[in-house]
Scaffold this motif. Structure first.
Motif, PDB file in Angstrom:
ATOM      1  N   UNK A 180       0.831  -1.215   0.000  1.00 57.36           N
ATOM      2  CA  UNK A 180       0.000   0.000   0.000  1.00 57.36           C
ATOM      3  C   UNK A 180       0.864   1.263   0.000  1.00 57.36           C
ATOM      4  N   UNK A 181       1.891   1.263  -0.858  1.00 60.76           N
ATOM      5  CA  UNK A 181       2.703   2.473  -1.025  1.00 60.76           C
ATOM      6  C   UNK A 181       1.774   3.618  -1.461  1.00 60.76           C
ATOM      7  N   UNK A 182       1.767   4.745  -0.720  1.00 59.21           N
ATOM      8  CA  UNK A 182       0.772   5.797  -1.015  1.00 59.21           C
ATOM      9  C   UNK A 182       0.875   6.338  -2.442  1.00 59.21           C
ATOM     10  N   UNK A 183       2.117   6.527  -2.953  1.00 55.46           N
ATOM     11  CA  UNK A 183       2.252   7.056  -4.323  1.00 55.46           C
ATOM     12  C   UNK A 183       1.692   6.042  -5.320  1.00 55.46           C
ATOM     13  N   UNK A 184       2.001   4.752  -5.099  1.00 54.67           N
ATOM     14  CA  UNK A 184       1.503   3.716  -6.005  1.00 54.67           C
ATOM     15  C   UNK A 184      -0.023   3.660  -5.981  1.00 54.67           C
ATOM     16  N   UNK A 185      -0.603   3.829  -4.778  1.00 54.57           N
ATOM     17  CA  UNK A 185      -2.078   3.831  -4.655  1.00 54.57           C
ATOM     18  C   UNK A 185      -2.677   4.909  -5.551  1.00 54.57           C
ATOM     19  N   UNK A 186      -2.056   6.104  -5.519  1.00 55.98           N
ATOM     20  CA  UNK A 186      -2.571   7.217  -6.325  1.00 55.98           C
ATOM     21  C   UNK A 186      -2.468   6.880  -7.812  1.00 55.98           C
ATOM     22  N   UNK A 187      -1.304   6.347  -8.227  1.00 54.66           N
ATOM     23  CA  UNK A 187      -1.122   5.988  -9.647  1.00 54.66           C
ATOM     24  C   UNK A 187      -2.166   4.968 -10.078  1.00 54.66           C
ATOM     25  N   UNK A 188      -2.356   3.937  -9.248  1.00 52.71           N
ATOM     26  CA  UNK A 188      -3.272   2.851  -9.624  1.00 52.71           C
ATOM     27  C   UNK A 188      -4.701   3.384  -9.765  1.00 52.71           C
ATOM     28  N   UNK A 189      -5.086   4.242  -8.822  1.00 56.70           N
ATOM     29  CA  UNK A 189      -6.440   4.819  -8.894  1.00 56.70           C
ATOM     30  C   UNK A 189      -6.608   5.625 -10.182  1.00 56.70           C
ATOM     31  N   UNK A 190      -5.604   6.450 -10.504  1.00 58.24           N
ATOM     32  CA  UNK A 190      -5.794   7.307 -11.691  1.00 58.24           C
ATOM     33  C   UNK A 190      -5.710   6.481 -12.971  1.00 58.24           C
ATOM     34  N   UNK A 191      -4.953   5.396 -12.963  1.00 61.78           N
ATOM     35  CA  UNK A 191      -4.918   4.524 -14.142  1.00 61.78           C
ATOM     36  C   UNK A 191      -6.284   3.871 -14.361  1.00 61.78           C
ATOM     37  N   UNK A 192      -6.892   3.401 -13.252  1.00 61.01           N
ATOM     38  CA  UNK A 192      -8.208   2.761 -13.342  1.00 61.01           C
ATOM     39  C   UNK A 192      -9.254   3.733 -13.869  1.00 61.01           C
ATOM     40  N   UNK A 193      -9.223   4.958 -13.360  1.00 58.82           N
ATOM     41  CA  UNK A 193     -10.200   5.975 -13.763  1.00 58.82           C
ATOM     42  C   UNK A 193     -10.039   6.297 -15.255  1.00 58.82           C
ATOM     43  N   UNK A 194      -8.791   6.486 -15.679  1.00 61.72           N
ATOM     44  CA  UNK A 194      -8.541   6.833 -17.084  1.00 61.72           C
ATOM     45  C   UNK A 194      -8.951   5.683 -18.012  1.00 61.72           C
ATOM     46  N   UNK A 195      -8.738   4.452 -17.554  1.00 63.63           N
ATOM     47  CA  UNK A 195      -9.104   3.279 -18.365  1.00 63.63           C
ATOM     48  C   UNK A 195     -10.616   3.242 -18.570  1.00 63.63           C
ATOM     49  N   UNK A 196     -11.357   3.464 -17.488  1.00 64.19           N
ATOM     50  CA  UNK A 196     -12.819   3.476 -17.604  1.00 64.19           C
ATOM     51  C   UNK A 196     -13.291   4.617 -18.495  1.00 64.19           C
ATOM     52  N   UNK A 197     -12.666   5.781 -18.343  1.00 61.40           N
ATOM     53  CA  UNK A 197     -13.078   6.945 -19.150  1.00 61.40           C
ATOM     54  C   UNK A 197     -12.873   6.705 -20.645  1.00 61.40           C
ATOM     55  N   UNK A 198     -11.898   5.857 -20.977  1.00 59.62           N
ATOM     56  CA  UNK A 198     -11.661   5.549 -22.397  1.00 59.62           C
ATOM     57  C   UNK A 198     -12.611   4.464 -22.903  1.00 59.62           C
ATOM     58  N   UNK A 199     -13.492   3.976 -22.029  1.00 57.98           N
ATOM     59  CA  UNK A 199     -14.471   2.961 -22.429  1.00 57.98           C
ATOM     60  C   UNK A 199     -13.947   1.541 -22.296  1.00 57.98           C
ATOM     61  N   UNK A 200     -12.782   1.392 -21.655  1.00 59.78           N
ATOM     62  CA  UNK A 200     -12.203   0.051 -21.523  1.00 59.78           C
ATOM     63  C   UNK A 200     -12.568  -0.555 -20.170  1.00 59.78           C
ATOM     64  N   UNK A 201     -12.323  -1.875 -20.082  1.00 54.78           N
ATOM     65  CA  UNK A 201     -12.561  -2.559 -18.809  1.00 54.78           C
ATOM     66  C   UNK A 201     -11.306  -2.407 -17.935  1.00 54.78           C
ATOM     67  N   UNK A 202     -11.522  -2.023 -16.684  1.00 52.71           N
ATOM     68  CA  UNK A 202     -10.394  -1.876 -15.765  1.00 52.71           C
ATOM     69  C   UNK A 202     -10.558  -2.842 -14.601  1.00 52.71           C
TER      70      UNK A 202
END
Ligand code: NAD
Length: 300
Positions: free
Chosen positions: A43-65
């Motif tokens: 649960x590295x805090x920086x990694x948590x932030x990256x993972x969250x924003x990657x998931x959000x961007x993936x969904x916004x592009x219409x892909x499955x995350x």
């Protein structure tokens, strides 16, 4: 002279728009939804932030995350088992294991257990070799984003002198390979380079990927050169109030922007392109897996 500021945020939005268009076509014409799985161990805090924003961007592009969050003490065997499952899952086209991993896990072993065709970070040894030999590969996201911005700025890069400062496996080396692929004359500079200032002064293109705040001053830059600043360094900023910080790159923006022809700011330059290229790589991997045309302008 005052440089053109390369707006990475705006460019990343354009790339993400292209990705979303391609995803929409894959869905409408073939009933396929590209899928990206992100694996986070601990649960590295920086990694948590990256993972969250990657998931959000993936969904916004219409892909499955899909996110897999594992305990920090997860065994290597369990992590490899999960990666094996994802390798065999036909709804997943991209797999990203968030780095760094906890010390007890062998990063090379883990990365090299990902199916290279799903290795959207481009870190698998097969992809490194394919890139190095000029073959179709998955390309690391940050250098891919830098290449896209350089192509947009210059059109052809052929014959230009490029200096990449930094020789890491994730930025410096693949960046140099990409520039070579576009027919630049490439110098890789690093901590042992003898006269870095003179080396940089010869370059039409400077890519700084070191991690040292503002180490490249304006008087190292050849007038009119294009400067891509990959560095992300957080400095204390007491002028913004107690405990506040600010981000700076590896280039001294104030002095370099007086000399350069074009320059990326920090923040708002390379950073937003990295995540856009992760989405681009996922849709590329999905197209390749289904023997369909690759999206135009989203690959090296
Ligand atoms: P790294 O620490 O793995 O590599 C740094 C490189 O800089 C090394 O090859 C080293 O030889 C070189 N170096 C160190 N001191 C030097 C000096 N005095 N002169 C010349 N070269 C020197 O770093 P990295 O992972 O490649 O990242 C570099 C920077 O880019 C960091 O600030 C990192 O945060 C940032 N980064 C940004 C993104 C993004 O999305 N914008 C992505 C990855 C990395």
């Amino acid at each position: 002279m005052s440089a053109t500021i390369i707006d990475g945020k705006a460019f990343a939005l354009k790339v993400r728009g292209k990705v979303a268009d391609h995803v929409a076509r894959l869905k409408a014409d073939h009933g396929i939804t590209p899928g990206l799985a992100v694996v986070l161990v601990g649960s590295d805090p920086a990694s948590e932030v990256y993972v969250r924003s990657k998931g959000k961007a993936t969904n916004e592009a219409g892909m499955k995350s899909v996110e897999h969050r594992l305990e920090a003490d997860t065994s290597e065997a369990d992590l490899l088992r999960l990666i094996d499952d994802l390798n065999n899952d036909v709804t997943i086209h991209g797999i990203l294991v968030q780095l760094p991993l906890p010390d007890h896990l062998n990063e090379d072993l883990v990365i090299n257990s990902i199916n290279p065709a799903k290795d959207v970070d481009g870190f698998h040894i097969s992809n490194v070799g394919l890139l190095g030999t000029g073959q179709k590969s998955m390309v690391p996201c940050t250098p891919l984003g830098c290449l896209m911005m350089l192509r947009e700025q210059h059109g052809s890069l052929s014959g230009l002198d490029a200096v990449v400062i930094g020789r890491s496996n994730i930025v410096g080396k693949p960046m140099a390979q990409l520039l070579l692929g576009d027919s630049c004359t490439v110098t890789i500079a690093h901590s042992r380079t003898k006269d870095l200032a003179e080396t940089v002064r010869r370059a039409d293109i400077v890519v700084a990927a070191v991690g040292r705040p503002e180490m490249v001053p304006g008087d190292w830059i050849k007038p009119g050169a294009t400067v891509i600043d990959v560095g992300i360094n957080r400095l204390d900023a007491p002028e913004r109030g107690e405990g506040n910080t600010r981000l700076v790159g590896d280039v001294n923006f104030a002095s370099a922007s007086e000399v350069a022809g074009a320059i990326t700011p920090v923040p708002g330059g390379v950073g937003p392109m990295t995540i856009a290229c992760l989405l681009a790589n996922t849709v590329t991997a999905c197209s390749r897996a289904n023997d369909l045309d690759e999206p135009e302008g989203l690959t090296a």
